[in-house]
Each structure stands twice: as C-alpha cells, then as structure tokens.
Design a protein around this motif. Structure first.
Motif, mmCIF file in Angstrom:
data_model
loop_
_atom_site.group_PDB
_atom_site.id
_atom_site.type_symbol
_atom_site.label_atom_id
_atom_site.label_comp_id
_atom_site.label_asym_id
_atom_site.label_seq_id
_atom_site.Cartn_x
_atom_site.Cartn_y
_atom_site.Cartn_z
ATOM 1 N N SER A 187 37.531 33.315 29.691
ATOM 2 C CA SER A 187 38.014 34.408 28.837
ATOM 3 C C SER A 187 39.238 35.083 29.447
ATOM 4 O O SER A 187 40.212 35.376 28.756
ATOM 5 N N ALA A 188 39.188 35.306 30.762
ATOM 6 C CA ALA A 188 40.310 35.945 31.448
ATOM 7 C C ALA A 188 41.551 35.064 31.412
ATOM 8 O O ALA A 188 42.670 35.569 31.232
ATOM 9 N N LEU B 75 39.362 37.035 39.727
ATOM 10 C CA LEU B 75 38.161 37.410 38.994
ATOM 11 C C LEU B 75 37.212 38.102 39.956
ATOM 12 O O LEU B 75 36.913 37.584 41.030
ATOM 13 N N ARG C 176 47.069 40.910 38.630
ATOM 14 C CA ARG C 176 46.252 40.599 37.463
ATOM 15 C C ARG C 176 44.825 40.388 37.956
ATOM 16 O O ARG C 176 44.588 39.536 38.809
ATOM 17 N N ALA D 103 40.586 40.333 36.606
ATOM 18 C CA ALA D 103 39.556 40.386 35.573
ATOM 19 C C ALA D 103 38.268 40.871 36.224
ATOM 20 O O ALA D 103 37.915 40.424 37.317
ATOM 21 N N SER E 298 34.172 41.521 35.509
ATOM 22 C CA SER E 298 33.042 41.244 34.639
ATOM 23 C C SER E 298 31.793 41.180 35.495
ATOM 24 O O SER E 298 31.875 41.278 36.719
ATOM 25 N N ALA F 170 41.837 43.035 33.095
ATOM 26 C CA ALA F 170 41.050 42.534 31.976
ATOM 27 C C ALA F 170 39.592 42.857 32.238
ATOM 28 O O ALA F 170 39.052 42.493 33.284
ATOM 29 N N ILE G 92 35.919 42.112 30.927
ATOM 30 C CA ILE G 92 35.136 41.232 30.076
ATOM 31 C C ILE G 92 33.727 41.795 30.055
ATOM 32 O O ILE G 92 32.958 41.630 31.000
ATOM 33 N N HIS H 267 40.977 43.253 27.054
ATOM 34 C CA HIS H 267 39.519 43.246 26.888
ATOM 35 C C HIS H 267 39.068 42.024 26.105
ATOM 36 O O HIS H 267 39.726 41.570 25.183
#
Length: 150
Positions: free
Chosen positions: A31-32, A43, A88, A90, A92, A120, A122, A144
C-alpha cells in the motif's frame, strides 16, 4: 538504514504475540509503495498488545510516555531529518489506534518543523485524521490508505 532494519526486526519479534492481524507488514508495504509511487521509503510496523484491554491501555499511555517509549523514540529518529532532507515513511501496525498514537507522539515530541516529511499512515479512517493533523502541523505531507487499500 541499519536502524530501520533493526527496528523492523524488533517490531516483528514483538508482534509475534499479537492477536489477529487485519493486514500484514507486506500488505502495508505494498500500500505504501503505491502511495509513494514506487519511491524509496521506510516502513515502520507497530506491534500491538496481546488483548483489547492491554491495547487500549497502551494506546492511551503512549502519548504520555513520549520519547521514553522505544517505539516513539524510533519513529522520532526516522522523521527528525525531515527538517532538512526528504523523508518518506509509512506507519502501520496490528492496532490502528496504537500505530496512530505512536506516530502522533513522535511528531508532538519533535521541536522543529518537518517540511520535507511525507508520512503515509496505513490504518483506519477514524485514526487517520488525527495523524493528518499532527503531520500537517509540522509542515509535512500526509498520505493515507486503509488496510484494504481504499
């Protein structure tokens, strides 16, 4: 990069005791990658407590722990360079609220603006607005996606 790998391994280890997962780290990464248009990113997978009561308590307390929390401190270390360099990331995890509160706490404990941050999240839509506010208050860009990719 070694810090991110070590953090990811630690978080995967801690997540081993968690309850049912609505998504996997691999799904979050996919998703990211879409959100970041295949550009390089980090991530951060946030583990969750063993049960709903523990999760709710941990989620409520993470903000007051601030940088004393290893999770918050790790996120802080990754986002801090965004005051001068493109970052950057992400974020989650197993529990959307806990992941959101961890991200918000890290952002709230950053004293500088982060104009080069792209974060981001998630997780659930209900948690995303609070994360959006914290990211935008630091001058960053918010992205998002829900765990099912919407």
């Amino acid at each position: 990069m070694k810090i991110v790998i070590a953090l990811t391994l630690l978080l995967f280890t801690l997540a081993g005791c968690a309850t049912a997962v609505s998504q996997s780290p691999q799904q979050a990464a996919q998703s990211a990658a879409i959100l970041f248009e295949q550009q390089k990113f980090n991530l951060i997978w946030i583990p969750a407590a063993d049960n709903a009561i523990s999760g709710a308590m941990a989620s409520a307390l993470i903000g007051s722990a601030g940088l004393d929390s290893p999770i918050v401190s790790s996120i802080h270390q990754i986002i801090a360079p965004a005051s001068e360099a493109d970052v950057r990331v992400a974020i989650s995890g197993v529990n959307s609220s806990f992941a959101a509160n961890s991200a918000i706490s890290a952002l709230n404990n950053t004293t500088t603006m982060l104009p080069k941050l792209q974060l981001a999240f998630i997780g659930s839509k209900s948690d995303s607005e609070a994360v959006r506010s914290a990211v935008e208050a630091k001058g960053g860009k918010f992205l998002h996606s829900t765990p099912n990719g919407s």
